[in-house]
Design a protein around this motif. Structure first.
Motif: not given
Length: 338
Positions: A12, A14, A16, A63-64, A68-70, A72
């Motif tokens: 993954p 992330t 920001e 998790h976004s 931030k955006v994560t 996979r």
């Protein structure tokens, strides 16, 4: 904007977006990859978070958020220019954006390390071969010895080469295999155990493997030489040094045991009794058990043996399985025949 440097395929990532609305209330944030929208958060919408299903990335929505955006398990296609765009609320709807490039790499498989033996003596050289496979880009290999780093540029490291793997199975761009060798002389000051590491570096990331080899002390090396019947210590000075060192180490055993030492000429025979004797040979040649044609070059004799030398040879017998240091206090052998 903050992005991983680098991103790693199948892991993954992330991203920001760092911003300050300057007093205006936040309204929305939008994320773009190569100019195409893939995630947005719009305050007050239902739903507020939207996955725009970009073909090159898979957004982990849980998790976004607004900052931030994560992604996979990113793939090679996730590489490229990312842009985050932030907008304030009405009436001004002030908008600002920033961009950042994400590079995606493939780390190699765990490095493979090979040595020819598991133990070495002072004066010998350890050659450690390390291979790191299926990496993009090609990894740089360095080594470590008991935690001390040996860089790839060291004179002790030999770069064997880099080869391109067949096909695109491991990575769409292709992949590479790197091989290097560490050439490490064993010195007197070397510790009794060496933990050798191989470190495969791809940009700022690394994968490492470790193996251990033993370093035999000078005394233990002498023991093994004699027990194997190896020809060594031919000079008088070396023999005296060896004898003194062994006597100091085995003083107690020597006072309790009994040993014999002699020099056999070719064709001369020694007869031993059944008493678990230990036989040591110095120099070349071997002793042959008569009537059976068996050779004996060192070790325990647990039966009645009649041994005949095939050439002039030094030998010793010890009741206590002592090493050849007992030669210093030797008496004639039990029986000798011609």
């Amino acid at each position: 904007m903050r992005v991983p440097h680098p991103g790693v395929v199948e892991r993954p990532a992330t991203l920001e977006c760092v911003y300050d609305t300057g007093g205006d209330n936040f309204y929305s944030i939008r994320w773009y990859l190569k100019g195409e929208l893939f995630y947005s958060f719009i305050k007050g919408n239902n739903p507020e978070k939207i996955n725009h299903n970009h073909t090159d990335v898979d957004v982990a929505m849980a998790h976004s958020d607004t900052r931030k955006v994560t992604l996979r398990e990113i793939a090679a296609d996730a590489e490229g220019q990312y842009r985050c765009e932030v907008m304030g609320e009405a009436p001004l709807f002030q908008t600002d954006s920033t961009t950042q490039n994400l590079t995606v790499v493939r780390l190699p498989d765990k490095p493979e390390m090979r040595v020819t033996r598991s133990s070495y003596r002072v004066g010998e050289t350890v050659e450690v071969t390390c291979t790191a496979r299926h990496s993009w880009p090609a990894p740089t290999l360095s080594f470590s010895v008991n935690g001390h780093h040996i860089p790839a540029e060291s004179s002790r490291v030999r770069n064997i080469g880099v080869s391109e793997d067949n096909g695109r199975f491991y990575f769409p761009k292709g992949s590479f295999t790197s091989t290097s060798m560490l050439i490490l002389p064993i010195e007197r000051r070397s510790s009794s155990s060496l933990r050798l590491g191989c470190h495969a570096l791809v940009q700022s990331l690394e994968k490492a493997s470790f193996i251990s080899v033993e370093v035999e002390s000078r005394l233990s090396s002498m023991f093994s030489f004699f027990n194997a019947g190896v020809a060594c210590w031919t000079s008088d000075a070396a023999l005296i040094t060896l004898t003194l060192a062994m006597l100091l180490l085995l003083q107690k055993q020597l006072t309790e045991g009994k040993c014999w030492y002699s020099k056999l000429s070719k064709g001369q025979t020694v007869v031993t009794e059944k008493s678990s004797l230990m036989l040591y040979l110095m120099g070349s040649g071997s002793l042959t058990k008569k009537d059976e044609g068996r050779s004996h070059v060192g070790g325990a004799l647990e039966d009645d043996w009649s041994l005949e030398s095939d050439r002039e040879n030094e030998w010793s017998l010890s009741k206590l399985h002592l090493p050849p240091a007992c030669m210093a206090n030797c008496t004639p052998p039990p029986r000798m025949t011609n």
